[in-house]
Design a protein around this motif. Structure first.
Motif, PDB file in Angstrom:
ATOM      1  N   SER A 312       1.076  -1.479  -0.203  1.00  0.00           N
ATOM      2  CA  SER A 312      -0.201   0.137  -0.413  1.00  0.00           C
ATOM      3  C   SER A 312       0.764   1.120   0.075  1.00  0.00           C
ATOM      4  CB  SER A 312      -1.007   0.489   1.105  1.00  0.00           C
ATOM      5  OG  SER A 312      -2.123   1.182   1.252  1.00  0.00           O
ATOM      6  N   VAL A 313       2.245   1.350   0.821  1.00  0.00           N
ATOM      7  CA  VAL A 313       2.157   2.948   0.652  1.00  0.00           C
ATOM      8  C   VAL A 313       3.427   2.558  -0.190  1.00  0.00           C
ATOM      9  CG1 VAL A 313       4.283   3.013   1.894  1.00  0.00           C
ATOM     10  CG2 VAL A 313       2.874   2.299   3.368  1.00  0.00           C
ATOM     11  N   ILE A 314       4.388   1.746  -1.106  1.00  0.00           N
ATOM     12  CA  ILE A 314       4.491   1.698  -2.086  1.00  0.00           C
ATOM     13  C   ILE A 314       3.765   2.566  -3.058  1.00  0.00           C
ATOM     14  CG2 ILE A 314       6.597   0.500  -4.025  1.00  0.00           C
ATOM     15  CD1 ILE A 314       7.625  -1.296  -1.390  1.00  0.00           C
ATOM     16  N   GLY A 315       2.778   1.788  -3.776  1.00  0.00           N
ATOM     17  CA  GLY A 315       1.757   1.650  -4.319  1.00  0.00           C
ATOM     18  C   GLY A 315       0.886   2.937  -4.470  1.00  0.00           C
ATOM     19  N   LYS A 316       0.961   3.845  -2.952  1.00  0.00           N
ATOM     20  CA  LYS A 316       0.240   4.799  -3.148  1.00  0.00           C
ATOM     21  C   LYS A 316       1.056   5.956  -3.296  1.00  0.00           C
ATOM     22  CE  LYS A 316      -3.651   4.741  -2.830  1.00  0.00           C
ATOM     23  NZ  LYS A 316      -4.454   4.816  -1.791  1.00  0.00           N
ATOM     24  N   GLY A 317       2.305   5.805  -3.166  1.00  0.00           N
ATOM     25  CA  GLY A 317       3.158   6.829  -2.802  1.00  0.00           C
ATOM     26  C   GLY A 317       3.497   7.206  -4.193  1.00  0.00           C
ATOM     27  N   CYS A 318       3.417   6.127  -4.918  1.00  0.00           N
ATOM     28  CA  CYS A 318       3.492   6.312  -6.635  1.00  0.00           C
ATOM     29  C   CYS A 318       2.216   6.916  -7.709  1.00  0.00           C
ATOM     30  CB  CYS A 318       3.759   4.926  -7.128  1.00  0.00           C
ATOM     31  SG  CYS A 318       4.064   4.751  -9.126  1.00  0.00           S
ATOM     32  N   PHE A 320       0.980   9.180  -5.416  1.00  0.00           N
ATOM     33  CA  PHE A 320       0.476  10.435  -5.510  1.00  0.00           C
ATOM     34  C   PHE A 320       1.182  10.972  -6.468  1.00  0.00           C
ATOM     35  CE2 PHE A 320      -1.876   9.270  -1.652  1.00  0.00           C
ATOM     36  CZ  PHE A 320      -2.657  10.922  -1.437  1.00  0.00           C
ATOM     37  N   MET A 321       2.202  10.283  -6.008  1.00  0.00           N
ATOM     38  CA  MET A 321       3.728  11.459  -7.236  1.00  0.00           C
ATOM     39  C   MET A 321       2.925  11.492  -9.213  1.00  0.00           C
ATOM     40  SD  MET A 321       7.231  10.156  -6.018  1.00  0.00           S
ATOM     41  CE  MET A 321       7.581   9.652  -4.781  1.00  0.00           C
ATOM     42  N   CYS A 322       2.275  10.207  -9.254  1.00  0.00           N
ATOM     43  CA  CYS A 322       1.729  10.541 -10.671  1.00  0.00           C
ATOM     44  C   CYS A 322       0.758  12.061 -10.578  1.00  0.00           C
ATOM     45  CB  CYS A 322       0.799   8.531 -10.935  1.00  0.00           C
ATOM     46  SG  CYS A 322       2.362   7.932 -11.507  1.00  0.00           S
ATOM     47  N   ALA A 323      -0.286  12.243  -9.495  1.00  0.00           N
ATOM     48  CA  ALA A 323      -1.396  12.607  -9.641  1.00  0.00           C
ATOM     49  C   ALA A 323      -0.499  14.147  -9.803  1.00  0.00           C
ATOM     50  CB  ALA A 323      -1.988  12.721  -7.876  1.00  0.00           C
ATOM     51  N   GLY A 324       0.818  14.423  -8.967  1.00  0.00           N
ATOM     52  CA  GLY A 324       1.420  15.197  -9.033  1.00  0.00           C
ATOM     53  C   GLY A 324       1.644  15.993 -10.357  1.00  0.00           C
ATOM     54  N   ILE A 325       1.749  15.173 -11.027  1.00  0.00           N
ATOM     55  CA  ILE A 325       2.666  15.091 -12.857  1.00  0.00           C
ATOM     56  C   ILE A 325       0.960  15.688 -13.233  1.00  0.00           C
ATOM     57  CG2 ILE A 325       3.067  14.145 -14.847  1.00  0.00           C
ATOM     58  CD1 ILE A 325       5.314  12.413 -13.597  1.00  0.00           C
ATOM     59  N   LEU A 326      -0.281  15.059 -13.067  1.00  0.00           N
ATOM     60  CA  LEU A 326      -1.141  15.532 -13.941  1.00  0.00           C
ATOM     61  C   LEU A 326      -1.534  16.755 -13.503  1.00  0.00           C
ATOM     62  CD1 LEU A 326      -2.556  11.821 -13.629  1.00  0.00           C
ATOM     63  CD2 LEU A 326      -2.055  12.833 -15.315  1.00  0.00           C
ATOM     64  N   ALA A 342      -2.639   7.666 -22.723  1.00  0.00           N
ATOM     65  CA  ALA A 342      -1.855   7.087 -22.472  1.00  0.00           C
ATOM     66  C   ALA A 342      -0.199   7.033 -23.353  1.00  0.00           C
ATOM     67  CB  ALA A 342      -2.091   5.447 -22.316  1.00  0.00           C
ATOM     68  N   ARG A 343      -0.784   6.851 -24.734  1.00  0.00           N
ATOM     69  CA  ARG A 343       0.098   7.773 -25.773  1.00  0.00           C
ATOM     70  C   ARG A 343       1.503   8.429 -25.235  1.00  0.00           C
ATOM     71  NH1 ARG A 343      -2.774   5.747 -32.057  1.00  0.00           N
ATOM     72  NH2 ARG A 343      -3.238   3.409 -31.243  1.00  0.00           N
ATOM     73  N   LYS A 344       0.925   9.253 -25.542  1.00  0.00           N
ATOM     74  CA  LYS A 344       1.426  10.752 -25.053  1.00  0.00           C
ATOM     75  C   LYS A 344       2.046  10.904 -23.304  1.00  0.00           C
ATOM     76  CE  LYS A 344      -1.819  13.521 -28.168  1.00  0.00           C
ATOM     77  NZ  LYS A 344      -2.652  15.155 -28.083  1.00  0.00           N
ATOM     78  N   MET A 345       1.198   9.938 -22.818  1.00  0.00           N
ATOM     79  CA  MET A 345       2.048  10.310 -21.556  1.00  0.00           C
ATOM     80  C   MET A 345       2.468   8.667 -21.248  1.00  0.00           C
ATOM     81  SD  MET A 345      -0.327  13.020 -18.887  1.00  0.00           S
ATOM     82  CE  MET A 345       0.591  13.301 -17.949  1.00  0.00           C
ATOM     83  N   PRO A 346       3.385   7.439 -21.480  1.00  0.00           N
ATOM     84  CA  PRO A 346       3.252   6.705 -21.716  1.00  0.00           C
ATOM     85  C   PRO A 346       4.082   6.564 -19.597  1.00  0.00           C
ATOM     86  CG  PRO A 346       5.483   7.107 -22.620  1.00  0.00           C
ATOM     87  CD  PRO A 346       4.091   8.415 -22.778  1.00  0.00           C
ATOM     88  N   PHE A 347       4.837   6.498 -20.011  1.00  0.00           N
ATOM     89  CA  PHE A 347       5.414   6.439 -18.468  1.00  0.00           C
ATOM     90  C   PHE A 347       4.384   6.673 -16.525  1.00  0.00           C
ATOM     91  CE2 PHE A 347       8.693   7.190 -21.104  1.00  0.00           C
ATOM     92  CZ  PHE A 347       9.402   6.087 -20.808  1.00  0.00           C
ATOM     93  N   ALA A 351       3.047   3.936 -14.602  1.00  0.00           N
ATOM     94  CA  ALA A 351       2.972   3.326 -13.459  1.00  0.00           C
ATOM     95  C   ALA A 351       1.670   3.641 -12.239  1.00  0.00           C
ATOM     96  CB  ALA A 351       4.265   5.037 -13.240  1.00  0.00           C
ATOM     97  N   PHE A 352       1.397   4.610 -13.142  1.00  0.00           N
ATOM     98  CA  PHE A 352      -0.197   4.670 -12.336  1.00  0.00           C
ATOM     99  C   PHE A 352      -1.349   3.428 -11.958  1.00  0.00           C
ATOM    100  CE2 PHE A 352      -4.274   6.679 -11.284  1.00  0.00           C
ATOM    101  CZ  PHE A 352      -3.938   7.348 -10.832  1.00  0.00           C
ATOM    102  N   LEU A 353      -0.769   2.602 -13.701  1.00  0.00           N
ATOM    103  CA  LEU A 353      -1.480   1.961 -14.198  1.00  0.00           C
ATOM    104  C   LEU A 353      -1.000   0.124 -12.700  1.00  0.00           C
ATOM    105  CD1 LEU A 353      -3.319  -0.376 -15.059  1.00  0.00           C
ATOM    106  CD2 LEU A 353      -1.997  -1.186 -16.850  1.00  0.00           C
TER     107      LEU A 353
END
Length: 365
Positions: A312-318, A320-326, A342-347, A351-353
């Motif tokens: 949960s900690v590792i997944g949720k940390g990632c 939140f960081m994806c949310a920050g990018i958005l 997904a094609r324009k922001m593949p990474f 990571a979110f998936l």
């Protein structure tokens, strides 16, 4: 000097450095000091119980404290690395403040998980809480939080309640050392008092209103709250009432309260459109679900809860960081106004998936 003492001292030393002679690129400095913590953590014995002393105050490391320490420091490194670019547009003063209070925060976290002394554990816990308050309130002159008397009063109440519970534990065991008080029997009423403090500190039901202040903070700060601070609730219950003390009564019914809280937070996360709030409410929901497992006082369930905590900690940390990018890309947190290709922001998409699949529990994640 013992490794564990170095681990405790390093973040405070780093905080001193970024305020004195290493003011340039303070977030990079914070990253380096946190990385040094991780290196020293790797050399601590992973089995048995290691005891260390600093000015008469004892610190100990067992498997549970080691897991919480290494996850906290590892997540801290990721948040620092992420923040280098996230805060790149901010002034050097703001970056310096962020790095300073973040290092003190991580120092408080490691102090909690390694404290063998009951009252040093309390002081480090409150230090971590205070640092979170400073991290939220300094950013962009956020006056809403600094003027929020309810938030401050509630946090003070939680500190008083927790301290009172610790005093009662000390009076009943005649010891401040967790190792020395191991196996003692306590009244369930002491546990109830302690758990009220836990509910306030983790902003769980019925104290969900505290989250409205926390979610105004930038993503790195919210990540600290969701991946570290609320997880101290899990550590506190597991360390004190699973591994150390016994309760002279059945308190497993409290598991139904936290299960109810988990369901409520899960429902609220479905109703929200702010991505920060969605992830925060879902985090509180998962923390309560893990607490429900711990409060079953079953050894197998307890081990499963620790595994779920790590995922949960590792997944949720990632997440939140994806949310920050958005948030940076679309200049909004409203998911109805965010359209990810997904094609324009593949990474970011990948990571979110993968993080979502990890938290859900889909093999092989």
């Amino acid at each position: 000097m013992d490794n564990i003492i170095l681990i405790l001292v390093l973040p405070f030393l780093g905080a001193f450095c970024v305020k004195t002679f290493l003011k340039k690129k303070p977030i990079v400095v914070g990253t380096l000091f946190t990385f040094l913590q991780l290196i020293f953590l790797l050399f601590i014995p992973k089995t048995g119980v290691s005891v260390y002393s600093l000015y008469g105050i004892k610190f100990s490391c067992d498997f549970l404290s080691y897991i919480f320490a290494i996850i906290s420091v590892l997540i801290g490194i990721f948040i620092f690395l992420y923040s280098i670019d996230y805060f790149s547009d901010e002034s050097e003063k703001s970056q310096n403040n962020f790095s300073f209070w973040s290092l003190i925060f991580i120092g408080g976290m490691t102090g909690v998980v390694f404290s063998d002394n009951l009252f040093s554990l309390f002081l480090f816990w409150e230090l971590a809480e205070f640092c979170l308050y400073k991290l939220i309130s300094f950013y962009k002159g956020n006056e809403n939080l600094t003027k929020n008397r309810i938030f401050i009063i509630t946090k003070i109440c939680s500190a008083v309640i927790m301290l009172f519970a610790f005093v009662l534990i000390y009076m009943n065991t005649n010891s401040q050392s967790l190792l020395e008080m191991k196996g003692n029997l306590l009244s369930p009423y002491i546990f109830y008092l302690f758990f009220v403090g836990i509910m306030i500190k983790s902003a769980t039901f019925p104290f969900l209103y505290l989250l409205s202040s926390i979610t105004t903070a930038p993503i790195p700060v919210i990540s600290f709250f969701n991946t570290m601070l609320v997880n101290l609730s899990l550590y506190g219950v597991a360390k004190l009432f699973i591994e150390t003390l016994f309760i002279s009564g059945n308190v497993s019914w409290i598991g139904y309260i936290v299960l109810f809280s988990s369901i409520i937070c899960g429902i609220i996360s479905f109703l929200e459109t702010d991505i920060k709030k969605i992830l925060t409410y879902s985090t509180i929901s998962q923390i309560n679900f893990i607490l429900c497992g711990i409060l079953s006082f079953n050894d197998i369930v307890f081990k499963g809860a620790i595994v779920f905590y790590i995922a949960s900690v590792i997944g949720k940390g990632c997440l939140f960081m994806c949310a920050g990018i958005l948030e940076k890309m679309f200049k909004t947190n409203d998911i109805t106004k965010i359209s990810v290709n997904a094609r324009k922001m593949p990474f970011t998409f990948t990571a979110f998936l993968f993080s979502s699949l990890s938290i859900i529990g889909i093999p092989p994640f």
